[in-house]
Design a protein around this motif. Structure first.
Motif, PDB file in Angstrom:
ATOM      1  N   LEU A 101       0.583  -1.311  -0.096  1.00  0.00           N
ATOM      2  CA  LEU A 101      -0.105  -0.057   0.090  1.00  0.00           C
ATOM      3  C   LEU A 101       0.899   1.340   0.008  1.00  0.00           C
ATOM      4  CD1 LEU A 101      -2.904   1.349   0.740  1.00  0.00           C
ATOM      5  CD2 LEU A 101      -2.451   0.660   3.043  1.00  0.00           C
ATOM      6  N   HIS A 102       0.384   1.961  -0.987  1.00  0.00           N
ATOM      7  CA  HIS A 102       1.286   3.532  -1.317  1.00  0.00           C
ATOM      8  C   HIS A 102       0.571   4.587  -1.136  1.00  0.00           C
ATOM      9  CE1 HIS A 102       5.048   0.715  -1.491  1.00  0.00           C
ATOM     10  NE2 HIS A 102       4.634   0.093  -1.904  1.00  0.00           N
ATOM     11  N   THR A 103       1.137   5.726  -0.801  1.00  0.00           N
ATOM     12  CA  THR A 103       0.397   6.773  -1.141  1.00  0.00           C
ATOM     13  C   THR A 103       1.409   8.089  -2.245  1.00  0.00           C
ATOM     14  OG1 THR A 103       0.603   8.127   0.921  1.00  0.00           O
ATOM     15  CG2 THR A 103      -1.397   6.590   0.309  1.00  0.00           C
ATOM     16  N   ASP A 104       0.490   8.749  -3.056  1.00  0.00           N
ATOM     17  CA  ASP A 104       1.404   9.820  -3.674  1.00  0.00           C
ATOM     18  C   ASP A 104       0.662  10.425  -3.756  1.00  0.00           C
ATOM     19  OD1 ASP A 104       3.223  11.213  -5.322  1.00  0.00           O
ATOM     20  OD2 ASP A 104       2.638   9.820  -6.985  1.00  0.00           O
ATOM     21  N   ARG A 105       0.541  11.886  -4.015  1.00  0.00           N
ATOM     22  CA  ARG A 105      -0.431  12.534  -4.291  1.00  0.00           C
ATOM     23  C   ARG A 105      -1.402  12.743  -4.359  1.00  0.00           C
ATOM     24  NH1 ARG A 105       4.170  14.548  -8.766  1.00  0.00           N
ATOM     25  NH2 ARG A 105       3.819  12.263  -8.513  1.00  0.00           N
ATOM     26  N   GLY A 106      -2.409  12.009  -3.588  1.00  0.00           N
ATOM     27  CA  GLY A 106      -3.770  12.249  -3.233  1.00  0.00           C
ATOM     28  C   GLY A 106      -4.738  10.751  -4.143  1.00  0.00           C
ATOM     29  N   THR A 107      -3.413   9.836  -4.704  1.00  0.00           N
ATOM     30  CA  THR A 107      -3.335   8.740  -4.863  1.00  0.00           C
ATOM     31  C   THR A 107      -2.907   7.406  -4.170  1.00  0.00           C
ATOM     32  OG1 THR A 107      -3.510   9.764  -7.479  1.00  0.00           O
ATOM     33  CG2 THR A 107      -3.769   6.985  -7.268  1.00  0.00           C
ATOM     34  N   ALA A 108      -3.853   6.637  -4.296  1.00  0.00           N
ATOM     35  CA  ALA A 108      -3.201   5.025  -2.774  1.00  0.00           C
ATOM     36  C   ALA A 108      -3.174   4.201  -4.458  1.00  0.00           C
ATOM     37  CB  ALA A 108      -4.286   4.821  -2.139  1.00  0.00           C
ATOM     38  N   ASP A 114      -3.584 -11.619  -5.704  1.00  0.00           N
ATOM     39  CA  ASP A 114      -5.087 -12.885  -5.353  1.00  0.00           C
ATOM     40  C   ASP A 114      -5.634 -12.173  -6.091  1.00  0.00           C
ATOM     41  OD1 ASP A 114      -3.031 -14.444  -3.762  1.00  0.00           O
ATOM     42  OD2 ASP A 114      -4.828 -13.975  -2.002  1.00  0.00           O
ATOM     43  N   SER A 115      -6.089 -11.167  -7.353  1.00  0.00           N
ATOM     44  CA  SER A 115      -6.508 -11.241  -7.474  1.00  0.00           C
ATOM     45  C   SER A 115      -5.395 -10.774  -9.550  1.00  0.00           C
ATOM     46  CB  SER A 115      -7.546  -9.610  -7.578  1.00  0.00           C
ATOM     47  OG  SER A 115      -8.515 -10.141  -6.481  1.00  0.00           O
ATOM     48  N   ASP A 116      -4.500 -10.410  -9.366  1.00  0.00           N
ATOM     49  CA  ASP A 116      -3.846 -10.488 -10.341  1.00  0.00           C
ATOM     50  C   ASP A 116      -4.062  -8.786 -10.874  1.00  0.00           C
ATOM     51  OD1 ASP A 116      -2.261 -12.549 -11.154  1.00  0.00           O
ATOM     52  OD2 ASP A 116      -3.810 -13.432 -12.566  1.00  0.00           O
ATOM     53  N   GLN A 117      -3.919  -7.595 -10.008  1.00  0.00           N
ATOM     54  CA  GLN A 117      -4.712  -6.400 -10.108  1.00  0.00           C
ATOM     55  C   GLN A 117      -3.316  -5.804  -9.313  1.00  0.00           C
ATOM     56  OE1 GLN A 117      -7.886  -5.723  -8.991  1.00  0.00           O
ATOM     57  NE2 GLN A 117      -9.122  -6.981 -10.739  1.00  0.00           N
ATOM     58  N   ILE A 118      -2.856  -4.674 -10.002  1.00  0.00           N
ATOM     59  CA  ILE A 118      -2.984  -3.291  -8.972  1.00  0.00           C
ATOM     60  C   ILE A 118      -3.823  -2.308  -9.307  1.00  0.00           C
ATOM     61  CG2 ILE A 118      -0.516  -4.231  -9.223  1.00  0.00           C
ATOM     62  CD1 ILE A 118       0.373  -1.656 -11.732  1.00  0.00           C
ATOM     63  N   THR A 119      -4.199  -1.525  -8.070  1.00  0.00           N
ATOM     64  CA  THR A 119      -5.279  -1.370  -8.143  1.00  0.00           C
ATOM     65  C   THR A 119      -5.115   1.067  -7.435  1.00  0.00           C
ATOM     66  OG1 THR A 119      -6.902  -2.473  -7.742  1.00  0.00           O
ATOM     67  CG2 THR A 119      -7.657  -0.227  -7.495  1.00  0.00           C
ATOM     68  N   ARG A 120      -5.636   1.394  -8.674  1.00  0.00           N
ATOM     69  CA  ARG A 120      -5.100   3.096  -8.119  1.00  0.00           C
ATOM     70  C   ARG A 120      -6.448   3.577  -7.115  1.00  0.00           C
ATOM     71  NH1 ARG A 120      -1.914   2.711 -12.372  1.00  0.00           N
ATOM     72  NH2 ARG A 120       0.969   2.963 -11.581  1.00  0.00           N
ATOM     73  N   ILE A 121      -6.301   4.228  -6.390  1.00  0.00           N
ATOM     74  CA  ILE A 121      -7.528   5.108  -5.533  1.00  0.00           C
ATOM     75  C   ILE A 121      -7.250   6.053  -5.441  1.00  0.00           C
ATOM     76  CG2 ILE A 121      -9.006   4.501  -3.487  1.00  0.00           C
ATOM     77  CD1 ILE A 121      -7.464   1.683  -3.138  1.00  0.00           C
ATOM     78  N   ASP A 127     -12.756   6.648  -6.132  1.00  0.00           N
ATOM     79  CA  ASP A 127     -12.689   5.971  -6.842  1.00  0.00           C
ATOM     80  C   ASP A 127     -12.120   5.274  -7.061  1.00  0.00           C
ATOM     81  OD1 ASP A 127     -15.005   6.801  -8.004  1.00  0.00           O
ATOM     82  OD2 ASP A 127     -14.410   8.422  -9.179  1.00  0.00           O
ATOM     83  N   THR A 128     -11.738   3.930  -7.425  1.00  0.00           N
ATOM     84  CA  THR A 128     -10.835   2.912  -8.024  1.00  0.00           C
ATOM     85  C   THR A 128     -11.104   2.727  -9.318  1.00  0.00           C
ATOM     86  OG1 THR A 128     -12.530   1.086  -7.728  1.00  0.00           O
ATOM     87  CG2 THR A 128     -11.118   1.794  -6.101  1.00  0.00           C
ATOM     88  N   THR A 129      -9.390   2.409  -9.900  1.00  0.00           N
ATOM     89  CA  THR A 129      -9.160   2.205 -11.571  1.00  0.00           C
ATOM     90  C   THR A 129      -8.089   0.883 -11.099  1.00  0.00           C
ATOM     91  OG1 THR A 129      -8.780   4.411 -11.945  1.00  0.00           O
ATOM     92  CG2 THR A 129      -7.853   3.048 -13.080  1.00  0.00           C
ATOM     93  N   PRO A 130      -8.524  -0.170 -11.749  1.00  0.00           N
ATOM     94  CA  PRO A 130      -7.821  -1.449 -11.519  1.00  0.00           C
ATOM     95  C   PRO A 130      -7.449  -1.455 -13.125  1.00  0.00           C
ATOM     96  CG  PRO A 130     -10.282  -2.301 -11.773  1.00  0.00           C
ATOM     97  CD  PRO A 130      -9.930  -1.014 -12.069  1.00  0.00           C
TER      98      PRO A 130
END
Length: 328
Positions: A101-108, A114-121, A127-130
């Protein structure tokens, strides 16, 4: 056996090959690899310093100063809390449990193997963007050129993504666990071989790696472009300069150190001790770390974050005792 392991360790620092059972990795001293883990913390005997926020048990903690958002991750749920108004936390349900889990300028940015995903929040809207990343991504780090580096559990490799397209892949690791980008360069912490390795983001080549103690678990970068690494098994704080990768400092930290966060405004490395339920701050601006603070924590302090502006430190209990807020 102790002499052989010591000999191999010395050789690995010089990057020459040594093996106890046929392994070809010069940084690996045994074929029976076991990653270091936090100690099982005893019950607390002192009240935690500071104040407590009622957050669920969590294994990851991050803080975004742009949105004043504290994020804790337990199971497949993220809890988003404004420490200045903690009465109304938000929750986000993920498709699986994050490993980073990381954060950068308003985004996680979270990795979901286990889902083969990276997700930006988007921390303002939720809002999530997988992004689908086959291979079980365990960590992800943005690069200066806009691409994203991702560690892959299944293929034991590091991939560089340009959008959704893989541009380069670097194989040959045992447990590619954490990515670090001091000065924009990419380095990998492998927890099984307890080693740091630089990676060329243009062609994917591996540079000369270096052992990081007896059981490295977590690391951060500082404003001097060093990598500060926790050796949980060896109970030390290690500092590495890069370009080239050289160990510059090693300092004893008894108590099973595990989580680490860095305050660039005050040059403090905050380290949790899971065997004693303590939080220690080291001034790392000089030639040797200097202890500045030692405080009691919540039980099982497995994750930590710091607000670089205020200096507030957030330590989250993995057993459900909340998040401790400390102002040094």
């Amino acid at each position: 056996m102790r002499r052989l392991v010591a000999a191999c360790f010395t050789a690995s620092l010089a990057l020459t090959g040594c093996s106890t059972g046929g392994t070809s990795d010069p940084l690996q001293v045994t074929d029976q690899l076991v990653a270091a883990t936090p100690a099982t913390a005893p019950a607390t005997t002192r009240a935690p310093a500071g104040t407590l926020l009622p957050t669920p048990a969590a294994d990851h903690t991050a803080y975004d100063p742009d949105t004043h958002t504290l994020i804790t991750a337990g199971g497949n749920t993220l809890t988003l809390t404004n420490p200045q108004n903690p009465a109304q936390p938000r929750t986000i349900t993920l498709p699986s449990t994050p490993t980073a889990l990381h954060t950068d300028r308003g985004t996680a940015l979270v990795a979901l193997p286990d889902s083969d995903q990276i997700t930006r929040i988007d921390l303002r809207t939720g809002d999530t963007t997988p992004t689908t990343v086959p291979g079980g991504p365990t960590d992800a780090a943005p690069l200066p050129d806009g691409r994203t580096a991702v560690t892959l559990r299944t293929t034991k490799s590091v991939a560089i993504l340009d959008g959704t397209r893989t541009t380069t892949t670097t194989p040959g690791f045992e447990d590619p666990a954490q990515l670090l980008t001091p000065g924009g360069d990419l380095h990998l912490l492998d927890r099984l071989t307890t080693a740091l390795t630089p990676i060329n983001t243009t062609n994917g080549d591996k540079g000369a790696g270096l052992r990081a103690g007896d059981g490295a678990t977590n690391a951060v970068t500082d404003r001097y472009q060093r990598i500060l690494t926790i050796d949980t098994r060896g109970q030390e704080l290690l500092a590495f300069s890069v370009d080239p990768l050289i160990m510059k400092q090693r300092y004893p930290v008894p108590g099973a150190p595990y989580a680490i966060a860095y305050d660039p405004q005050r040059d403090l490395a905050w380290v949790t001790l899971t065997a004693t339920n303590e939080l220690v701050a080291y001034d790392i601006a000089g030639g040797e770390p200097q202890e500045r603070h030692r405080l009691p924590t919540v039980r099982q302090p497995n994750s930590i974050a710091v607000d670089p502006h205020s200096g507030q430190v957030y330590v989250t209990s993995a057993t459900g005792e909340g998040t401790q807020v400390v102002t040094a």
